[in-house]
Design a protein around this motif. Sequence first.
Motif, PDB file in Angstrom:
ATOM      1  N   THR A   1       0.839  -1.194   0.000  1.00 31.32           N
ATOM      2  CA  THR A   1       0.000   0.000   0.000  1.00 31.32           C
ATOM      3  C   THR A   1       0.881   1.253   0.000  1.00 31.32           C
ATOM      4  O   THR A   1       1.785   1.375   0.842  1.00 31.32           O
ATOM      5  CB  THR A   1      -0.922   0.021   1.221  1.00 31.32           C
ATOM      6  N   ASN A   2       0.611   2.140  -0.960  1.00 33.66           N
ATOM      7  CA  ASN A   2       1.334   3.410  -1.059  1.00 33.66           C
ATOM      8  C   ASN A   2       0.341   4.530  -0.781  1.00 33.66           C
ATOM      9  O   ASN A   2      -0.490   4.867  -1.625  1.00 33.66           O
ATOM     10  CB  ASN A   2       1.935   3.555  -2.457  1.00 33.66           C
ATOM     11  N   SER A   3       0.415   5.068   0.421  1.00 33.58           N
ATOM     12  CA  SER A   3      -0.497   6.157   0.780  1.00 33.58           C
ATOM     13  C   SER A   3       0.105   7.537   0.512  1.00 33.58           C
ATOM     14  O   SER A   3      -0.464   8.543   0.930  1.00 33.58           O
ATOM     15  CB  SER A   3      -0.878   6.041   2.262  1.00 33.58           C
ATOM     16  N   GLY A   4       1.221   7.550  -0.177  1.00 28.31           N
ATOM     17  CA  GLY A   4       1.847   8.834  -0.512  1.00 28.31           C
ATOM     18  C   GLY A   4       1.149   9.518  -1.666  1.00 28.31           C
ATOM     19  O   GLY A   4       0.188   9.004  -2.264  1.00 28.31           O
ATOM     20  N   SER A   5       1.674  10.680  -2.016  1.00 27.97           N
ATOM     21  CA  SER A   5       1.066  11.501  -3.072  1.00 27.97           C
ATOM     22  C   SER A   5       1.688  11.278  -4.431  1.00 27.97           C
ATOM     23  O   SER A   5       1.288  11.905  -5.420  1.00 27.97           O
ATOM     24  CB  SER A   5       1.199  12.984  -2.705  1.00 27.97           C
ATOM     25  N   ALA A   6       2.652  10.389  -4.498  1.00 27.35           N
ATOM     26  CA  ALA A   6       3.312  10.119  -5.775  1.00 27.35           C
ATOM     27  C   ALA A   6       3.445   8.614  -5.980  1.00 27.35           C
ATOM     28  O   ALA A   6       3.493   7.832  -5.022  1.00 27.35           O
ATOM     29  CB  ALA A   6       4.678  10.790  -5.814  1.00 27.35           C
ATOM     30  N   GLU A   7       3.504   8.232  -7.239  1.00 31.23           N
ATOM     31  CA  GLU A   7       3.721   6.830  -7.559  1.00 31.23           C
ATOM     32  C   GLU A   7       5.073   6.390  -7.006  1.00 31.23           C
ATOM     33  O   GLU A   7       6.039   7.143  -7.026  1.00 31.23           O
ATOM     34  CB  GLU A   7       3.678   6.636  -9.079  1.00 31.23           C
ATOM     35  N   ALA A   8       5.125   5.152  -6.537  1.00 35.16           N
ATOM     36  CA  ALA A   8       6.364   4.640  -5.958  1.00 35.16           C
ATOM     37  C   ALA A   8       6.703   3.286  -6.570  1.00 35.16           C
ATOM     38  O   ALA A   8       5.823   2.533  -7.014  1.00 35.16           O
ATOM     39  CB  ALA A   8       6.243   4.524  -4.448  1.00 35.16           C
ATOM     40  N   ARG A   9       8.007   3.008  -6.606  1.00 33.49           N
ATOM     41  CA  ARG A   9       8.504   1.754  -7.167  1.00 33.49           C
ATOM     42  C   ARG A   9       9.274   1.016  -6.083  1.00 33.49           C
ATOM     43  O   ARG A   9      10.136   1.605  -5.418  1.00 33.49           O
ATOM     44  CB  ARG A   9       9.410   2.061  -8.365  1.00 33.49           C
ATOM     45  N   TYR A  10       8.977  -0.305  -5.959  1.00 33.54           N
ATOM     46  CA  TYR A  10       9.552  -1.055  -4.861  1.00 33.54           C
ATOM     47  C   TYR A  10      10.176  -2.358  -5.370  1.00 33.54           C
ATOM     48  O   TYR A  10       9.825  -2.873  -6.441  1.00 33.54           O
ATOM     49  CB  TYR A  10       8.480  -1.421  -3.823  1.00 33.54           C
ATOM     50  N   ASN A  11      11.052  -2.874  -4.523  1.00 36.64           N
ATOM     51  CA  ASN A  11      11.531  -4.252  -4.649  1.00 36.64           C
ATOM     52  C   ASN A  11      11.020  -5.032  -3.449  1.00 36.64           C
ATOM     53  O   ASN A  11      11.084  -4.551  -2.312  1.00 36.64           O
ATOM     54  CB  ASN A  11      13.059  -4.314  -4.681  1.00 36.64           C
ATOM     55  N   LEU A  12      10.541  -6.258  -3.721  1.00 43.96           N
ATOM     56  CA  LEU A  12      10.100  -7.135  -2.633  1.00 43.96           C
ATOM     57  C   LEU A  12      11.186  -8.181  -2.428  1.00 43.96           C
ATOM     58  O   LEU A  12      11.407  -9.055  -3.274  1.00 43.96           O
ATOM     59  CB  LEU A  12       8.767  -7.797  -2.993  1.00 43.96           C
ATOM     60  N   GLU A  13      11.882  -8.043  -1.319  1.00 39.47           N
ATOM     61  CA  GLU A  13      12.974  -8.962  -1.005  1.00 39.47           C
ATOM     62  C   GLU A  13      12.457 -10.047  -0.050  1.00 39.47           C
ATOM     63  O   GLU A  13      11.920  -9.735   1.018  1.00 39.47           O
ATOM     64  CB  GLU A  13      14.141  -8.207  -0.382  1.00 39.47           C
ATOM     65  N   LEU A  14      12.634 -11.291  -0.472  1.00 41.46           N
ATOM     66  CA  LEU A  14      12.104 -12.439   0.262  1.00 41.46           C
ATOM     67  C   LEU A  14      13.252 -13.278   0.796  1.00 41.46           C
ATOM     68  O   LEU A  14      14.223 -13.564   0.076  1.00 41.46           O
ATOM     69  CB  LEU A  14      11.213 -13.281  -0.646  1.00 41.46           C
ATOM     70  N   LYS A  15      13.139 -13.674   2.031  1.00 40.37           N
ATOM     71  CA  LYS A  15      14.189 -14.470   2.671  1.00 40.37           C
ATOM     72  C   LYS A  15      13.542 -15.533   3.546  1.00 40.37           C
ATOM     73  O   LYS A  15      12.635 -15.243   4.321  1.00 40.37           O
ATOM     74  CB  LYS A  15      15.095 -13.572   3.505  1.00 40.37           C
ATOM     75  N   THR A  16      14.022 -16.779   3.417  1.00 37.07           N
ATOM     76  CA  THR A  16      13.544 -17.869   4.269  1.00 37.07           C
ATOM     77  C   THR A  16      14.681 -18.342   5.158  1.00 37.07           C
ATOM     78  O   THR A  16      15.849 -18.369   4.756  1.00 37.07           O
ATOM     79  CB  THR A  16      13.019 -19.057   3.448  1.00 37.07           C
ATOM     80  N   VAL A  17      14.340 -18.731   6.366  1.00 33.02           N
ATOM     81  CA  VAL A  17      15.311 -19.260   7.325  1.00 33.02           C
ATOM     82  C   VAL A  17      14.785 -20.616   7.798  1.00 33.02           C
ATOM     83  O   VAL A  17      13.649 -20.723   8.276  1.00 33.02           O
ATOM     84  CB  VAL A  17      15.502 -18.304   8.512  1.00 33.02           C
TER      85      VAL A  17
ATOM     86  N   VAL B   1      11.825  -9.931  -5.920  1.00 32.12           N
ATOM     87  CA  VAL B   1      10.881  -9.595  -6.981  1.00 32.12           C
ATOM     88  C   VAL B   1      11.015  -8.083  -7.173  1.00 32.12           C
ATOM     89  O   VAL B   1      10.646  -7.298  -6.295  1.00 32.12           O
ATOM     90  CB  VAL B   1       9.441  -9.970  -6.602  1.00 32.12           C
ATOM     91  N   ALA B   2      11.569  -7.694  -8.309  1.00 32.22           N
ATOM     92  CA  ALA B   2      11.934  -6.284  -8.507  1.00 32.22           C
ATOM     93  C   ALA B   2      10.902  -5.555  -9.359  1.00 32.22           C
ATOM     94  O   ALA B   2      10.130  -6.162 -10.109  1.00 32.22           O
ATOM     95  CB  ALA B   2      13.308  -6.195  -9.157  1.00 32.22           C
ATOM     96  N   GLY B   3      10.945  -4.194  -9.235  1.00 31.49           N
ATOM     97  CA  GLY B   3      10.159  -3.331 -10.102  1.00 31.49           C
ATOM     98  C   GLY B   3       8.670  -3.370  -9.882  1.00 31.49           C
ATOM     99  O   GLY B   3       7.888  -3.363 -10.842  1.00 31.49           O
ATOM    100  N   LEU B   4       8.239  -3.366  -8.648  1.00 33.88           N
ATOM    101  CA  LEU B   4       6.809  -3.365  -8.353  1.00 33.88           C
ATOM    102  C   LEU B   4       6.344  -1.918  -8.183  1.00 33.88           C
ATOM    103  O   LEU B   4       6.698  -1.251  -7.205  1.00 33.88           O
ATOM    104  CB  LEU B   4       6.526  -4.170  -7.086  1.00 33.88           C
ATOM    105  N   THR B   5       5.574  -1.445  -9.141  1.00 29.95           N
ATOM    106  CA  THR B   5       5.110  -0.056  -9.118  1.00 29.95           C
ATOM    107  C   THR B   5       3.732   0.026  -8.491  1.00 29.95           C
ATOM    108  O   THR B   5       2.826  -0.737  -8.858  1.00 29.95           O
ATOM    109  CB  THR B   5       5.061   0.511 -10.545  1.00 29.95           C
ATOM    110  N   VAL B   6       3.583   0.988  -7.552  1.00 30.54           N
ATOM    111  CA  VAL B   6       2.310   1.183  -6.854  1.00 30.54           C
ATOM    112  C   VAL B   6       1.897   2.644  -7.029  1.00 30.54           C
ATOM    113  O   VAL B   6       2.668   3.558  -6.698  1.00 30.54           O
ATOM    114  CB  VAL B   6       2.422   0.832  -5.362  1.00 30.54           C
TER     115      VAL B   6
END
Length: 442
Positions: free
Chosen positions: A68-84, A126-131
Amino acid sequence: MSGIVRIRRASRAVVAAAVLGAAAVCGSVVVAAPAASAAEPSQTSLTVRAPASVGFAGGPVAFTEDITNSGSAEARYNLELKTVTGVGTPPDSIVIDYKDPADGAWRSVLLTMTRGDASVVYEGTVAGLTVPAGGTRKVDLRIGAPMGLPHDGASNGGFDSITLRSDLTTPPHLHDRVEAEATSTIKVTSIGSSLAHVPATAVAGGAPIEFDAVLDNPTPSDYTNLGDVLFVDKHATVQVRTADGSWRTLDKVPGTAPDDPYGVYLQGRDSSLRAGGHLVARVRVSYDATTPTGATGVNPCVFVNEGQPFRGTTMCSTGATVQVQPAATKTPEPTPTSSAPMPVPSSPAPSAPVSSAPTSSAPVSSAPAVPVVPASDGTPSAPVAAPSTTPAPQASAPQAPAADAQLASTGADHTAGLVGGGLVLTGLGAGALWLRRVLRRA
């Protein structure tokens, strides 16, 4: 389960919070300065709905993570996943897939494995997730614990849970800043097999025993490349009942060592079972007459991703013990070929039972021929007295060896005549004696 949502902000956010706290004390609302607002990062949150469990050596289970991006501008994220996972985790034990929104296809997330002293870590991005501003994006993922590759399952190692950490970062910083994070714990459960109603005893060479072989998949994972195996003695024959009620004999596969038990695939090699699936196979096992008596085992195991028979990710459960008993001994019925009369043809004196009949005392003591004499009028007469002179030389006729030899060689056809003649002569002799006694008394 939903992961705990955490939101991180820059140090300036801490300063702004202190200002807001002071304003609250004064009873007024303070609006941050424009310069400070420009430096504020966008409001970002992450909600993870990880599965409660996955199947050990099973297929991946789908879940979602919401950004969820509650900011005033579009944002781009990376989702980094790690298992232990635990130190017993072998290579190729964790898989994470991402659904491409462009075509809806599942694509594998490239994972790197790092082995530590106390744990094993798998990591991927998982890279380049635009919200969009003020929007939420759902990310479709799935995670599994395949414990190896297709037809190359790990035969050692394992773990009972997976700790999944999801970090949301904003590139392209040299050290990506974590905007939000969530940690989830996923249990690892397993498919399993069992036996029900196994008889305690069986007879070597006798009728088969029947019971149920149960295969349960209580996990949310689908299973493929599956082998549901029953291990039995090499002398056993295993059959399963088909849908039409007939019995199908299964091929026995030997183990790698000479003393290993034989295995049969109840549903065939490379079978499958969907999540929550339940199978019951009616089985019957017979033991041939050469089976050693005593205890023998009937043991169920499940193999996933076998490279060769009985070599893959292995899950065995408690089996059953069957006492094999020797075949029941039956008392033979009298037959012409039975053991009792067999020695008779080789007897040195086959005529002995026959020759004793005329000389037996039984017919003499109860001689029914005695009343023949009183059939006359009771007066002495020549015809009655005359036989008294002839019985003596004729009574010994049945004792002659020639008569015995003839009886043994010709069989029982002449026996009735000889025995009848002996009884008649004996009766005449007895009648003469009776008559002589009567005359003396007179």
